[in-house]
Motif scaffolding. Sequence first.
Motif, PDB file in Angstrom:
ATOM      1  N   LEU A  35       0.821  -1.209   0.000  1.00  0.00           N
ATOM      2  CA  LEU A  35       0.000   0.000   0.000  1.00  0.00           C
ATOM      3  C   LEU A  35       0.855   1.259   0.000  1.00  0.00           C
ATOM      4  N   ARG A  36       2.162   1.096  -0.186  1.00  0.00           N
ATOM      5  CA  ARG A  36       3.029   2.273  -0.318  1.00  0.00           C
ATOM      6  C   ARG A  36       2.742   2.953  -1.654  1.00  0.00           C
ATOM      7  N   SER A  37       2.622   4.257  -1.613  1.00  0.00           N
ATOM      8  CA  SER A  37       2.353   5.017  -2.831  1.00  0.00           C
ATOM      9  C   SER A  37       3.669   5.544  -3.377  1.00  0.00           C
ATOM     10  N   ARG A  38       4.196   4.877  -4.384  1.00  0.00           N
ATOM     11  CA  ARG A  38       5.485   5.273  -4.950  1.00  0.00           C
ATOM     12  C   ARG A  38       5.261   6.009  -6.267  1.00  0.00           C
ATOM     13  N   ALA A  39       5.278   5.290  -7.380  1.00  0.00           N
ATOM     14  CA  ALA A  39       5.044   5.945  -8.670  1.00  0.00           C
ATOM     15  C   ALA A  39       3.603   6.443  -8.748  1.00  0.00           C
ATOM     16  N   ILE A  40       3.413   7.650  -9.278  1.00  0.00           N
ATOM     17  CA  ILE A  40       2.060   8.208  -9.359  1.00  0.00           C
ATOM     18  C   ILE A  40       1.706   8.722 -10.748  1.00  0.00           C
ATOM     19  N   GLY A  41       2.688   9.140 -11.556  1.00  0.00           N
ATOM     20  CA  GLY A  41       2.402   9.762 -12.841  1.00  0.00           C
ATOM     21  C   GLY A  41       2.406   8.758 -13.981  1.00  0.00           C
ATOM     22  N   ILE A  42       1.342   8.765 -14.797  1.00  0.00           N
ATOM     23  CA  ILE A  42       1.241   7.875 -15.956  1.00  0.00           C
ATOM     24  C   ILE A  42       1.138   8.745 -17.198  1.00  0.00           C
ATOM     25  N   HIS A  43       2.138   8.636 -18.074  1.00  0.00           N
ATOM     26  CA  HIS A  43       2.259   9.524 -19.219  1.00  0.00           C
ATOM     27  C   HIS A  43       1.395   9.066 -20.397  1.00  0.00           C
ATOM     28  N   PRO A  44       1.073   9.984 -21.317  1.00  0.00           N
ATOM     29  CA  PRO A  44       0.147   9.669 -22.423  1.00  0.00           C
ATOM     30  C   PRO A  44       0.472   8.412 -23.220  1.00  0.00           C
ATOM     31  N   VAL A  72       9.831  20.408 -24.768  1.00  0.00           N
ATOM     32  CA  VAL A  72       9.943  20.036 -23.358  1.00  0.00           C
ATOM     33  C   VAL A  72       8.744  19.194 -22.936  1.00  0.00           C
ATOM     34  N   ALA A  73       7.548  19.580 -23.391  1.00  0.00           N
ATOM     35  CA  ALA A  73       6.347  18.812 -23.061  1.00  0.00           C
ATOM     36  C   ALA A  73       6.445  17.399 -23.618  1.00  0.00           C
ATOM     37  N   ARG A  74       6.954  17.269 -24.830  1.00  0.00           N
ATOM     38  CA  ARG A  74       7.117  15.944 -25.434  1.00  0.00           C
ATOM     39  C   ARG A  74       8.140  15.123 -24.656  1.00  0.00           C
ATOM     40  N   ALA A  75       9.241  15.753 -24.245  1.00  0.00           N
ATOM     41  CA  ALA A  75      10.265  15.037 -23.487  1.00  0.00           C
ATOM     42  C   ALA A  75       9.739  14.616 -22.123  1.00  0.00           C
ATOM     43  N   PHE A  76       9.039  15.535 -21.445  1.00  0.00           N
ATOM     44  CA  PHE A  76       8.550  15.234 -20.108  1.00  0.00           C
ATOM     45  C   PHE A  76       7.547  14.084 -20.130  1.00  0.00           C
ATOM     46  N   THR A  77       6.750  13.986 -21.191  1.00  0.00           N
ATOM     47  CA  THR A  77       5.742  12.923 -21.286  1.00  0.00           C
ATOM     48  C   THR A  77       6.247  11.708 -22.053  1.00  0.00           C
ATOM     49  N   MET A  78       7.554  11.621 -22.268  1.00  0.00           N
ATOM     50  CA  MET A  78       8.208  10.424 -22.816  1.00  0.00           C
ATOM     51  C   MET A  78       7.757  10.094 -24.228  1.00  0.00           C
ATOM     52  N   ARG A  79       7.472  11.119 -25.014  1.00  0.00           N
ATOM     53  CA  ARG A  79       6.989  10.890 -26.376  1.00  0.00           C
ATOM     54  C   ARG A  79       8.076  10.290 -27.273  1.00  0.00           C
ATOM     55  N   TRP A  80       9.344  10.467 -26.934  1.00  0.00           N
ATOM     56  CA  TRP A  80      10.399   9.958 -27.820  1.00  0.00           C
ATOM     57  C   TRP A  80      11.129   8.748 -27.226  1.00  0.00           C
ATOM     58  N   LEU A  81      10.536   8.127 -26.215  1.00  0.00           N
ATOM     59  CA  LEU A  81      11.131   6.921 -25.647  1.00  0.00           C
ATOM     60  C   LEU A  81      10.325   5.672 -26.013  1.00  0.00           C
TER      61      LEU A  81
END
Length: 375
Positions: free
Chosen positions: A38-47, A366-375
Amino acid sequence: MRDVLIVGGGPVGTMLGCLLALRGLDVQVLERRTEPSLRSRAIGIHPPLLGVLEQVGVAEALVRRATHVEEGSVRCDGRTLGRLSFSALPTPYPYVAMLPQYETESLLRERFQELRPGGLRGGVSVSEVRRRHDYAEVVTDAGETFQARYVVGADGARSRVRESAGLPWLAVGGRETYLMCDYGDTGIYGADAVLYFERGGVVESFPLPDGTRRWVAMTDFLAEHASSSDLADVVRHRTGAVVGQARGVASAFEVQQHRTNRMVAGRVLLVGDAAHQISPIGGQGMNLGWLEAAALAPALARAVAEGDAAASALAMYSRTRMRAARMAMRQAGFNMSMGRPVRGLRLQARNALVRTLAVPPTSALVARAFTMRWL
């Protein structure tokens, strides 16, 4: 003899299990825990990952439950240096979905149970993986042996699978320490994420469901005994912001990036944190593991169906995903460096860089990089 055994039933291992089951493979997941954490670690899920979750069949439920971050701001000394918007991204999901990891994991487990009833076995601690010519064996602490054509290590940064395969664990960059806790959301920032690039170190703030907001602050040392009140004091001292009532205990953690040099060793493969440990600053870790699961599933399906094509398909997976992991590590290293304490001319230079990155056309990149669009 199963097609695939996955060691590790966290979000990455369970995601891979779902993707393989959808392709008709005989897959089983072995998990050390008997109950979900129940530990809350990862929280952000990218597009891009919301698209993968759509393939699995859990995106609708997750999006409905999550908080949607469409914009973020960067602040210093009480002033806004810049804003970043995700609303113009070319995706059906122009936002970052924020949801505690244990809720995401629960959705994936429920879906895997639908696809492979009884396919996840808890309370199994793996001690060793043995590579054979045309299969691999998993040996547990209890002396049980499981066999499969392929074994995938999704068992985290301390992976026994990686260790058994003899793959190295290479440190990359320096160390940083942080303190994290969830509090009631005062509502001042709405659904925005806020980064405070302050003189004493970065402070990050992200909205979560149920009127909760996560706060993370860089610290000078690993503050293992710090309380939620201590973190609230750090936030107030650096930023002037007042947090709400604590909704959990403070958690101190240390960031040291690591990676292996390849993700395939015969019939043993790695995915997620078992292959690389990436700074959580920027929210890439779980997302990168999911991107790898999405790439590994078709490669494994082909390897099982077409033995002659197995080596090339899995080598391509290792090569392309290691390249992406190195890019993600460089990005995470940049994120950490931007959040370090600075003064004087270095502070002015950093703030000028942030202002430059926050205006078009650079802001779109920057928005594309932050949301992992090129990975």
